[in-house]
Design an enzyme around this catalytic site. Structure first.
Site, short mmCIF file in Angstrom:
data_model
loop_
_atom_site.label_atom_id
_atom_site.label_comp_id
_atom_site.label_asym_id
_atom_site.label_seq_id
_atom_site.Cartn_x
_atom_site.Cartn_y
_atom_site.Cartn_z
N GLY A 17 2.71 2.84 10.79
CA GLY A 17 3.64 3.97 10.62
C GLY A 17 4.35 4.38 11.89
N GLU A 36 -4.90 -4.60 10.95
CA GLU A 36 -3.89 -3.57 11.12
C GLU A 36 -4.19 -2.77 12.39
OE1 GLU A 36 -1.98 -2.42 7.10
OE2 GLU A 36 -3.81 -1.28 7.26
N HIS A 57 -9.55 1.29 5.01
CA HIS A 57 -8.26 1.51 5.67
C HIS A 57 -8.46 2.47 6.85
CE1 HIS A 57 -4.14 2.64 6.48
NE2 HIS A 57 -3.79 1.54 5.84
N ASN A 70 0.86 -1.20 0.00
CA ASN A 70 0.00 0.00 0.00
C ASN A 70 0.89 1.24 0.00
OD1 ASN A 70 -1.84 2.02 0.43
ND2 ASN A 70 -2.41 1.37 2.51
N SER A 82 3.76 -1.50 10.48
CA SER A 82 5.22 -1.45 10.67
C SER A 82 5.92 -2.74 10.27
CB SER A 82 5.56 -1.05 12.11
OG SER A 82 5.14 0.29 12.36
N GLU A 130 -6.79 4.88 7.88
CA GLU A 130 -6.57 6.31 7.59
C GLU A 130 -7.83 6.93 7.00
OE1 GLU A 130 -3.01 5.54 5.41
OE2 GLU A 130 -1.94 5.17 7.28
N LYS A 146 -0.02 4.21 -0.27
CA LYS A 146 -0.72 5.38 0.29
C LYS A 146 -0.57 6.58 -0.67
CE LYS A 146 -0.22 3.29 4.79
NZ LYS A 146 -0.10 3.44 6.23
P1 13P Z 1 3.10 0.87 7.71
O1 13P Z 1 3.67 -0.41 7.13
O2 13P Z 1 3.77 2.09 7.20
O3 13P Z 1 3.02 0.78 9.20
O4 13P Z 1 1.60 0.97 7.18
C1 13P Z 1 0.76 -0.12 7.31
C2 13P Z 1 -0.48 0.15 6.53
O5 13P Z 1 -1.27 1.01 6.90
C3 13P Z 1 -0.70 -0.63 5.31
O6 13P Z 1 -1.99 -0.47 4.84
#
Ligand code: 13P
Length: 256
Positions: free
Chosen positions: A172, A166, A94, A7, A212, A96, A9
């Protein structure tokens, strides 16, 4: 087959960098495509360019979101009907989007059903906030998200349905979940999916860990008995790092 999804993003900000990145992972990903289903999930504007690089490689393409209607007066939205000839997968729900765009469980359920009806594979994301984790209520939160998100799904959808666990506090943050916690939550998710669509169909639903993940910690997740792969954010923006994640994952599942 295990699934390893990248992903990206809202990155990178120009197409040249997006194409360099996908070219950088393609060699390794293509070489392991018989053992791991690798899905690259760039921002919408780079989907077409990335699809041309991936063409015939066996490496799949996904979108980061979709709307629940197929067409109409929905400014700014992209429908499953528009995506289905371009990519194979779509992320829905997701954290976010839940956090910054107010996406609700009901919206996630509608998007999931719409994408599945367009023959797209769906990676539905669930996960608790840090406050829930600290209060010991992760199970309740994740159960409710899974139940609500699958409300419009049936057993027929199982092969194209993926649930990514997640934990929001792990995204992150560099603070990846301990594998024991990830395992317990994935087991819970599998049980709830079974209650929703039947135990037989639930076995076909793949469950991923995300948060992460990097080359140095991926093994502990992909080795978990109930884990069918990982969803990678930040580490998927570094071609070498992501290629290393592909290699470790292919090796672990190759031995199963
Ligand atoms: P990170 O791997 O940057 O923690 O993000 C995970 C994520 O949100 C994947 O969709």
């Amino acid at each position: 087959m295990p699934l390893l999804a990248a992903n990206w993003k809202m990155n990178p900000t120009n197409e040249d960098d997006a194409l360099d990145l996908v070219r950088g992972v393609l060699g390794v990903a293509r070489g392991h495509a018989d053992r791991v289903e690798v899905v690259i999930i760039p921002p919408f504007p780079w989907l077409l360019g990335v699809s041309e690089v991936l063409d015939q490689s066996g490496v799949k393409l996904g979108a980061q979101d979709c709307f629940w209607e197929m067409s109409g007066p929905f400014t700014g939205e992209v429908s499953p009907a528009m995506l289905k000839d371009l990519c194979q997968w779509v992320i829905v729900g997701h954290s976010e989007r839940r956090l910054y765009l107010g996406e609700t469980d009901e919206m996630v359920a509608k998007k999931t059903a719409a994408a599945l009806s367009s023959e797209l594979g769906v990676i539905m994301c669930v996960g608790e906030l840090a406050d829930h984790y600290d209060a010991g209520t992760s199970d309740e939160v994740v159960s409710a998200q899974v139940k609500a998100g699958l409300a419009r799904c049936s057993a027929d959808d199982s092969a194209r349905l993926v649930i990514a666990y997640e934990p929001v506090w792990a995204i992150g943050s560099g603070r990846n979940a301990d594998p024991e916690h990830a395992y317990k939550t994935m087991r819970l998710i599998r049980r709830i999916v079974g209650e929703m669509i039947g135990a037989g169909a639930a076995r076909k639903v793949r469950i991923l860990y995300g948060g992460s993940v990097k080359a140095s910690n991926v093994q502990q997740y992909v080795e978990l008995p109930l884990c069918d792969g990982v969803l990678v954010g930040g580490a998927s923006l570094d071609a070498e790092e992501f290629a290393a994640i592909v290699k470790v994952t292919a090796e672990v599942y190759g031995h199963r």
